[in-house]
Structures are given as C-alpha cells and as structure tokens.
Design an enzyme around this catalytic site. Structure first.
Site, PDB file in Angstrom:
ATOM      1  N   ARG A 167       0.831  -1.228   0.000  1.00 46.05           N
ATOM      2  CA  ARG A 167       0.000   0.000   0.000  1.00 46.05           C
ATOM      3  C   ARG A 167       0.860   1.270   0.000  1.00 46.05           C
ATOM      4  O   ARG A 167       0.431   2.329   0.439  1.00 46.05           O
ATOM      5  CB  ARG A 167      -0.960   0.025   1.191  1.00 46.05           C
ATOM      6  CG  ARG A 167      -1.939  -1.125   1.182  1.00 46.05           C
ATOM      7  CD  ARG A 167      -3.086  -0.896   2.144  1.00 46.05           C
ATOM      8  NE  ARG A 167      -3.954  -2.060   2.123  1.00 46.05           N
ATOM      9  CZ  ARG A 167      -3.816  -3.096   2.954  1.00 46.05           C
ATOM     10  NH1 ARG A 167      -2.863  -3.103   3.862  1.00 46.05           N
ATOM     11  NH2 ARG A 167      -4.648  -4.111   2.868  1.00 46.05           N
ATOM     12  N   LYS A 171       2.100  11.390 -11.326  1.00 40.53           N
ATOM     13  CA  LYS A 171       1.169  10.563 -12.106  1.00 40.53           C
ATOM     14  C   LYS A 171       1.854   9.242 -12.418  1.00 40.53           C
ATOM     15  O   LYS A 171       2.959   9.227 -12.982  1.00 40.53           O
ATOM     16  CB  LYS A 171       0.779  11.265 -13.403  1.00 40.53           C
ATOM     17  CG  LYS A 171      -0.339  12.261 -13.232  1.00 40.53           C
ATOM     18  CD  LYS A 171      -0.855  12.714 -14.579  1.00 40.53           C
ATOM     19  CE  LYS A 171      -1.964  13.725 -14.418  1.00 40.53           C
ATOM     20  NZ  LYS A 171      -2.387  14.280 -15.716  1.00 40.53           N
ATOM     21  N   GLU A 189       6.797  18.643 -25.299  1.00 41.35           N
ATOM     22  CA  GLU A 189       6.377  18.993 -23.928  1.00 41.35           C
ATOM     23  C   GLU A 189       7.077  20.268 -23.452  1.00 41.35           C
ATOM     24  O   GLU A 189       6.514  21.038 -22.691  1.00 41.35           O
ATOM     25  CB  GLU A 189       6.673  17.839 -22.953  1.00 41.35           C
ATOM     26  CG  GLU A 189       5.856  16.572 -23.190  1.00 41.35           C
ATOM     27  CD  GLU A 189       4.398  16.673 -22.706  1.00 41.35           C
ATOM     28  OE1 GLU A 189       3.971  17.758 -22.256  1.00 41.35           O
ATOM     29  OE2 GLU A 189       3.697  15.651 -22.806  1.00 41.35           O
ATOM     30  N   LYS A 214       6.158  23.114 -14.145  1.00 38.75           N
ATOM     31  CA  LYS A 214       5.272  22.012 -13.745  1.00 38.75           C
ATOM     32  C   LYS A 214       5.029  22.051 -12.239  1.00 38.75           C
ATOM     33  O   LYS A 214       3.915  21.838 -11.764  1.00 38.75           O
ATOM     34  CB  LYS A 214       5.869  20.671 -14.179  1.00 38.75           C
ATOM     35  CG  LYS A 214       4.947  19.537 -13.816  1.00 38.75           C
ATOM     36  CD  LYS A 214       5.046  18.346 -14.693  1.00 38.75           C
ATOM     37  CE  LYS A 214       3.959  17.357 -14.306  1.00 38.75           C
ATOM     38  NZ  LYS A 214       4.040  16.100 -14.977  1.00 38.75           N
ATOM     39  N   GLU A 233      -5.375  17.286 -10.255  1.00 40.54           N
ATOM     40  CA  GLU A 233      -5.987  17.697 -11.521  1.00 40.54           C
ATOM     41  C   GLU A 233      -7.466  18.050 -11.405  1.00 40.54           C
ATOM     42  O   GLU A 233      -8.285  17.702 -12.252  1.00 40.54           O
ATOM     43  CB  GLU A 233      -5.791  16.576 -12.571  1.00 40.54           C
ATOM     44  CG  GLU A 233      -5.795  17.106 -13.991  1.00 40.54           C
ATOM     45  CD  GLU A 233      -5.410  16.057 -15.022  1.00 40.54           C
ATOM     46  OE1 GLU A 233      -4.318  15.486 -14.893  1.00 40.54           O
ATOM     47  OE2 GLU A 233      -6.207  15.820 -15.934  1.00 40.54           O
ATOM     48  N   ARG A 259      -4.290  21.946 -12.992  1.00 43.81           N
ATOM     49  CA  ARG A 259      -3.397  20.932 -13.592  1.00 43.81           C
ATOM     50  C   ARG A 259      -3.887  20.496 -14.964  1.00 43.81           C
ATOM     51  O   ARG A 259      -3.104  20.005 -15.777  1.00 43.81           O
ATOM     52  CB  ARG A 259      -3.233  19.728 -12.642  1.00 43.81           C
ATOM     53  CG  ARG A 259      -2.167  18.770 -13.128  1.00 43.81           C
ATOM     54  CD  ARG A 259      -1.686  17.807 -12.074  1.00 43.81           C
ATOM     55  NE  ARG A 259      -0.672  16.937 -12.627  1.00 43.81           N
ATOM     56  CZ  ARG A 259       0.056  16.076 -11.920  1.00 43.81           C
ATOM     57  NH1 ARG A 259      -0.124  15.971 -10.619  1.00 43.81           N
ATOM     58  NH2 ARG A 259       0.963  15.328 -12.505  1.00 43.81           N
ATOM     59  N   ASN A 277      -2.555  19.607 -19.876  1.00 37.46           N
ATOM     60  CA  ASN A 277      -3.026  18.781 -21.009  1.00 37.46           C
ATOM     61  C   ASN A 277      -3.082  19.599 -22.301  1.00 37.46           C
ATOM     62  O   ASN A 277      -3.605  19.112 -23.315  1.00 37.46           O
ATOM     63  CB  ASN A 277      -4.405  18.195 -20.705  1.00 37.46           C
ATOM     64  CG  ASN A 277      -4.344  17.252 -19.523  1.00 37.46           C
ATOM     65  OD1 ASN A 277      -3.337  16.577 -19.325  1.00 37.46           O
ATOM     66  ND2 ASN A 277      -5.398  17.220 -18.720  1.00 37.46           N
ATOM     67  N   HIS A 308      -2.892  18.035 -25.706  1.00 38.39           N
ATOM     68  CA  HIS A 308      -3.018  16.587 -25.528  1.00 38.39           C
ATOM     69  C   HIS A 308      -4.326  15.995 -26.074  1.00 38.39           C
ATOM     70  O   HIS A 308      -4.356  14.806 -26.384  1.00 38.39           O
ATOM     71  CB  HIS A 308      -2.872  16.199 -24.052  1.00 38.39           C
ATOM     72  CG  HIS A 308      -1.437  16.186 -23.596  1.00 38.39           C
ATOM     73  ND1 HIS A 308      -0.646  17.317 -23.597  1.00 38.39           N
ATOM     74  CD2 HIS A 308      -0.646  15.181 -23.151  1.00 38.39           C
ATOM     75  CE1 HIS A 308       0.561  17.000 -23.150  1.00 38.39           C
ATOM     76  NE2 HIS A 308       0.593  15.718 -22.868  1.00 38.39           N
ATOM     77  N   HIS A 311      -3.314  13.218 -28.236  1.00 41.72           N
ATOM     78  CA  HIS A 311      -3.542  11.812 -27.879  1.00 41.72           C
ATOM     79  C   HIS A 311      -4.262  11.070 -28.990  1.00 41.72           C
ATOM     80  O   HIS A 311      -3.998   9.891 -29.243  1.00 41.72           O
ATOM     81  CB  HIS A 311      -4.396  11.718 -26.607  1.00 41.72           C
ATOM     82  CG  HIS A 311      -3.573  11.645 -25.354  1.00 41.72           C
ATOM     83  ND1 HIS A 311      -4.062  11.988 -24.126  1.00 41.72           N
ATOM     84  CD2 HIS A 311      -2.285  11.268 -25.148  1.00 41.72           C
ATOM     85  CE1 HIS A 311      -3.115  11.821 -23.205  1.00 41.72           C
ATOM     86  NE2 HIS A 311      -2.027  11.406 -23.803  1.00 41.72           N
ATOM     87  N   HIS A 339       5.222  10.763 -28.574  1.00 39.60           N
ATOM     88  CA  HIS A 339       4.249  11.523 -27.786  1.00 39.60           C
ATOM     89  C   HIS A 339       4.450  13.040 -27.958  1.00 39.60           C
ATOM     90  O   HIS A 339       3.495  13.783 -28.178  1.00 39.60           O
ATOM     91  CB  HIS A 339       4.399  11.127 -26.308  1.00 39.60           C
ATOM     92  CG  HIS A 339       3.529  11.911 -25.385  1.00 39.60           C
ATOM     93  ND1 HIS A 339       2.163  11.714 -25.320  1.00 39.60           N
ATOM     94  CD2 HIS A 339       3.810  12.913 -24.500  1.00 39.60           C
ATOM     95  CE1 HIS A 339       1.643  12.556 -24.425  1.00 39.60           C
ATOM     96  NE2 HIS A 339       2.628  13.287 -23.920  1.00 39.60           N
TER      97      HIS A 339
HETATM   98  N1  GLY Z   1       1.718  15.319 -17.887  1.00 38.16           N
HETATM   99  C1  GLY Z   1       0.674  16.094 -17.351  1.00 38.16           C
HETATM  100  C2  GLY Z   1       0.584  16.016 -15.871  1.00 38.16           C
HETATM  101  O1  GLY Z   1       1.468  15.506 -15.215  1.00 38.16           O
HETATM  102  O2  GLY Z   1      -0.393  16.471 -15.326  1.00 38.16           O
END
Ligand code: GLY
Length: 374
Positions: A133, A155, A197, A239, A249, A253, A257, A260, A264, A276
């Site tokens: 956990r 993430k 990015e 970031k 998010e 956050r 995107n 994206h 995507h 990407h």
């Molecule tokens: N790559 C976008 C984020 O980490 O929110």
C-alpha cells in the site's frame, strides 16, 4: 530553488523544491549527478533496501552506476529489468515487478528507484504505490521527456487494452534526480520529440521561456550541459507551480493537457508509432489555429507556436481525417458525459480550460486540423 556548487569542480546543479499536499520533495537537476543517487536517496528516504527498476535499453547504460551508488550509500540493492517499450506498460509487467519487490523483501520503509524514461517511471511509480500500500519511489529520469514532465508530479500508470494510462494512481516520488549527461545517449529524434512537452511548458509559462526556445532551439548538435540544466530546471519549475497548486488535476493541472486532446488522438490513431511529444506539438498547433478562428486567441499566437514547433523539427499539423480525431477524443479518459474539457492557448503565457460538446469539438477539429497554411 537554489543553484549550488558541488564540492571540487563547480558543475551546474539546481534543486527545485516541490510541495504538494501529499508529499514534499526535491528535484535535483545537474551534470554528472547520477553517481550521487545513493547519497541523495539516503538523505531523502532512509530505509535499508533499494530495488532499481529499469528497461532493457536503459539498464545496460545506467542501472549499474545507480545500483553501485546505492550500495555505497549502504543499501542492500536489487535490480529488475523489463522489456522496453509502451507495449510492455501493462498489468503483466506490473505484476512481475510487484512479485520482484516481494522477492527482494522490500519493506514499507524501503525504496524503489526508477531509472529510465516515461514508461519506466510510470510503471515503477505505480508498483511503489501499490506494494505494501505504498513504499517510497525515487525517480531517475534519463530522457528529456521524463526529466521535464513525467518524473515530476506523481502521475503513475499502466495502459489497458482500452487505452493509454487508464489504470494508475497519484503517487508522488520522494526524490527526483535528473542528470543531463544521460541525454548524451538519447537519439536525436528522441530529443526532438521531447521538445513537444518543452514547448507546451513554454506556452504556459510566458514570453521569457518561450522566447529562449525560439531564439535557441534545442538541437542535438548544440547540446550544452549547463544550458540543459537551466532548461530542465525551468521546465520543472513550470510544472511544479501547477502541481503544487492542484496535485490531483481538479482544475489548474488540466492546463498541462495543452495539446493533448488532439495530440492523444493522433498518437492513438498511429498505434503509438508516432512520438508523444510530436503528437502534442501537432495537437497544440491545431488547437491554436482553431482558437484563432473562433476569436479566442489570435492568428499571431498560432503562428509563433507553429514557428517554435517547426524550429524544433516537430509537426505543426496532422493529415489524419477529422472523423478519426473526434472518435479517439470521444473515448479519451478526460471526457465527461457528452462534453470534453479542452485547453486553449490564449496568449504566450496564458491558457484557459473550456468545456465543449462533442459537436463543438468537431467544429474545432475542422478549423484547426489540416489547416496549416505553409
Ligand atoms: N503530464 C501532465 C501532468 O502531469 O499532469
């Protein structure tokens, strides 16, 4: 953030402090700091055992150096290597990694050390989130994409048959160590791809970073370690400012995107054969043109974003048919019912989140995709 000189020879080394509600940690960006992973991990995490996770492309290059550094810092060290590639970012590989952590007898106080690009960081991060956990994870990104984006912010994910990153967790690392010397072994096309990015961050950040990129595009032939340290640290700060304010998010956050939603769709339609960052660049330019046509932004903003992408050898458009883009976007995990949240570049340094219906999104795709005029 502070710039510090290491003992002996003065080498560029910046430390960016991240403070999310769930964890605070430092991101070290420097030249030749891979040998310091052990002592930095000792100071940040403690523990007795460390398991290095890497893929079979990166492990022969860097895993031994990291394992030796951990052993020198007093860790009982093990190594797990999985086959490289997005196709292996799945539940079977994750299951093998979890069994490996158990076999190495890691406890909750011990440390998983992810050495590699985005796939490695995402999977090792998720393994650390799940094992007992949650044990600690140190991210040692070796690609530019992982240094400026995926290693920071917590993430973690694997892909499902239904799509990319569909199963995961928010799980912050305890430490990030980015050694820009690792970029020396990156193929020029991978370096160029990562710039998608970087340009996204520059558009979010403002004219200073954006102007630097336009006047000094990142090209493989002109790699300068000190400039790379500054660039990676600047990107991490962009970031960091977002994830500190919105770890999970809920709002801000989502601006990360940018590029994206369409990106995507282009990536998925290529069956992930396109990089990407290249797909994000194309998606960003398409959205910038669509925003200009709708009067949300200006043609000039779209044009300078296209210029930045083209200067880095990245695509500024897609020839994919509109129906395919809309269909992939409609299945994106960020869709909510019949609407989709899109991120619109309004100016260099400003982006807004808009909720649009799928019909409105289709109209934006018509305005922005396949409409590059040069
Ligand atoms: N790559 C976008 C984020 O980490 O929110």
């Amino acid at each position: 953030m502070s710039a510090c000189e290491m003992e002996g020879e003065a080498r560029a080394h910046e430390v960016v402090a991240v403070h999310t509600p769930s964890r605070s940690y430092d991101v070290h960006v420097g030249v030749g700091i891979i040998d310091e992973v052990g002592q930095l991990t000792r100071a940040a995490c403690g523990g007795e055992r460390a398991c290095v996770i890497s893929d079979d492309n990166v492990a022969p290059l860097y895993a031994n150096a990291v394992a030796e550094s951990l052993a020198e810092a007093g860790y009982e060290t093990s190594l797990q290597v999985f086959p490289a590639g997005e196709a292996n970012k799945n539940i079977e590989t994750l299951s093998g990694l979890l069994e490996g952590l158990a076999a190495a007898e890691l406890t909750r106080n011990d440390v998983v050390v992810a050495v590699g690009g985005g796939v490695t960081g995402d999977m090792a991060g998720l393994a650390a989130a799940l094992y007992l956990r949650g044990c600690q994870v140190v991210q040692v990104p070796t690609s530019l994409l992982a240094m400026v984006d995926s290693s920071v912010g917590g993430k973690t994910a694997i892909d499902l048959a239904a799509g990319k990153n569909l199963a995961g967790a928010f799980f912050q690392p305890s430490l990030v160590v980015a050694d820009v010397d690792c970029l020396d072994t990156l193929a020029p096309e991978q370096l160029a791809d990562s710039c998608g990015e970087v340009i996204k961050h520059a558009v979010l950040s403002g004219p200073e970073l954006f102007g630097d990129l336009v006047s000094h595009p990142i090209v493989a032939e002109s790699r300068d370690s000190e400039a790379l340290v500054r660039l990676v640290a600047q990107n991490v700060r962009v970031k960091r400012d977002v994830v500190d304010a919105d770890e999970r998010e809920a709002g801000l956050r989502q601006t990360l995107n940018l590029g994206h939603t369409i990106g995507h769709a282009i990536e998925a339609a290529s069956d992930f054969s396109l990089g990407h960052g290249s797909c994000v660049a194309a998606g960003l330019c398409c959205m910038a043109r669509a925003a200009a046509s709708r009067g949300w932004s200006s043609v000039e903003v779209a044009r300078v974003i296209e210029d930045a992408c083209l200067a880095h050898g990245l695509p500024a458009d897609t020839d994919l048919d509109h129906e395919t883009i809309v269909s992939f976007a409609a299945h994106d995990k960020k869709r909510h019912g019949d609407t989709i949240n899109i991120v619109v570049p309004v100016a260099i340094g400003s982006a807004t989140i808009r909720t649009v219906t799928l019909a409105e999104f289709e109209e934006l795709v018509r305005q922005g995709c396949g409409t590059l005029t040069r």
